[in-house]
Design a protein around this motif. Structure first.
Motif, PDB file in Angstrom:
ATOM      1  N   VAL A  35       8.013  62.667  89.175  1.00 30.47           N
ATOM      2  CA  VAL A  35       8.986  61.939  88.338  1.00 30.47           C
ATOM      3  C   VAL A  35       8.310  60.670  87.848  1.00 30.47           C
ATOM      4  N   LEU A  36       8.297  60.484  86.556  1.00 34.81           N
ATOM      5  CA  LEU A  36       7.733  59.269  85.967  1.00 34.81           C
ATOM      6  C   LEU A  36       8.816  58.608  85.124  1.00 34.81           C
ATOM      7  N   THR A  37       9.444  57.595  85.668  1.00 34.21           N
ATOM      8  CA  THR A  37      10.515  56.902  84.953  1.00 34.21           C
ATOM      9  C   THR A  37      10.339  55.412  85.119  1.00 34.21           C
TER      10      THR A  37
ATOM     11  N   GLY B 195       3.035  62.725  77.956  1.00 34.71           N
ATOM     12  CA  GLY B 195       4.396  62.885  78.448  1.00 34.71           C
ATOM     13  C   GLY B 195       5.376  61.794  78.066  1.00 34.71           C
ATOM     14  N   TRP B 196       4.902  60.581  77.806  1.00 33.39           N
ATOM     15  CA  TRP B 196       5.893  59.526  77.518  1.00 33.39           C
ATOM     16  C   TRP B 196       6.632  59.772  76.202  1.00 33.39           C
ATOM     17  N   LYS B 197       6.076  60.661  75.343  1.00 33.57           N
ATOM     18  CA  LYS B 197       6.798  61.021  74.110  1.00 33.57           C
ATOM     19  C   LYS B 197       7.944  61.997  74.423  1.00 33.57           C
TER      20      LYS B 197
ATOM     21  N   HIS C 157       1.290  66.946  79.955  1.00 33.01           N
ATOM     22  CA  HIS C 157       0.198  66.035  80.298  1.00 33.01           C
ATOM     23  C   HIS C 157       0.682  64.594  80.327  1.00 33.01           C
ATOM     24  N   CYS C 158       0.657  63.983  81.514  1.00 35.57           N
ATOM     25  CA  CYS C 158       1.053  62.573  81.638  1.00 35.57           C
ATOM     26  C   CYS C 158      -0.186  61.694  81.577  1.00 35.57           C
ATOM     27  N   VAL C 159      -0.075  60.563  80.932  1.00 35.92           N
ATOM     28  CA  VAL C 159      -1.211  59.655  80.759  1.00 35.92           C
ATOM     29  C   VAL C 159      -1.712  59.104  82.099  1.00 35.92           C
ATOM     30  N   THR C 160      -0.870  59.146  83.149  1.00 37.38           N
ATOM     31  CA  THR C 160      -1.327  58.710  84.472  1.00 37.38           C
ATOM     32  C   THR C 160      -2.259  59.747  85.109  1.00 37.38           C
TER      33      THR C 160
END
Ligand SMILES: Nc1nc2c(c(=O)[nH]1)N[C@H]1C(S)=C(S)[C@@H](COP(=O)(O)O)O[C@H]1N2
Ligand SMILES: [Mo]
Length: 201
Positions: A26-28, A155-157, A72-75
């Protein structure tokens, strides 16, 4: 012809600098918003012939689509073969007539998060407003009742808890795009940070 090794095949799906995970992290930024089906709505505003407002029930009765896509998450984590169910943007756009001046979409979410996208990428065949993932309703932390999925950008998009699409002539940087992240966010070009935009010609 050269025979490809399995690892090379996987490599062809993993952008540079990314590491595979089977988990679904989870990335929030901030808390998970509360969902109330009685007050929830979905709005389309800005450069459209007719603004649109759908209740939760109306949204859920739109034609349902399914797609499988990598995330794909930037982290640096990537999760392959996610199955998403929801409303394909191409199906949603049968209800919306975008004015010719529109060139960007600003996605608005519960909690104030925003993400901006070029119109042509938003309208591609691989974008969806999803409410299910891998055969189950989305977990609240993953965006229930509705999230955008844009597999070809970081993923942030893929904004969670989406409530509105605003079509615009001018670009407007979103939540992470004003906080040092790249305005475009193509993982294959490693468009991670906004300072890279100055290096582009
Ligand atoms: N509303 C909202 N959407 C969001 C975020 C957020 O903080 N708020 N985080 C983004 C980021 S950075 C990523 S990588 C993905 C992560 O989705 P997940 O938490 O379902 O893995 O959601 C994106 N969508
Ligand atoms: Mo992310």
């Amino acid at each position: 012809m050269k025979t490809r090794l399995p690892s090379e095949k996987a490599g062809a799906r993993v952008p540079p600098g990314q590491v595979l995970t089977d988990k679904f992290p989870v990335l929030t930024y901030g808390p998970t918003p509360r969902f109330d089906p009685r007050t929830w709505d979905f709005r389309v505003t800005g450069l459209v012939e007719e603004p649109l407002r759908l209740t939760y029930e109306e949204f859920r009765s739109l034609p349902k689509g399914v797609m499988v896509a990598d995330f794909h998450c930037v982290t640096t984590w990537s999760r392959l073969d996610n199955q998403w169910e929801g409303v394909r943007i191409s199906d949603l756009m049968r209800l919306v007539r975008v004015k010719p001046e529109a060139r960007f979409v600003i996605v608005g979410c519960d909690g104030g998060y925003t993400a901006n996208l070029p119109l042509h990428e938003f309208l591609d065949q691989d974008t969806m407003l999803a409410y299910r993932h891998d055969g189950r309703d989305l977990e609240p932390d993953h965006g229930f009742p509705l999230r955008l999925v844009v597999p070809k950008l970081y993923g942030w998009k893929s904004a969670k808890w989406v409530r509105a699409l605003d079509f615009a002539a001018e670009d407007q940087r979103g939540f992470w795009e004003v906080r040092g992240y790249h305005n475009h966010a193509d993982p294959w070009k490693e468009e991670r940070y906004s300072f890279q935009e100055d290096e582009e010609t």
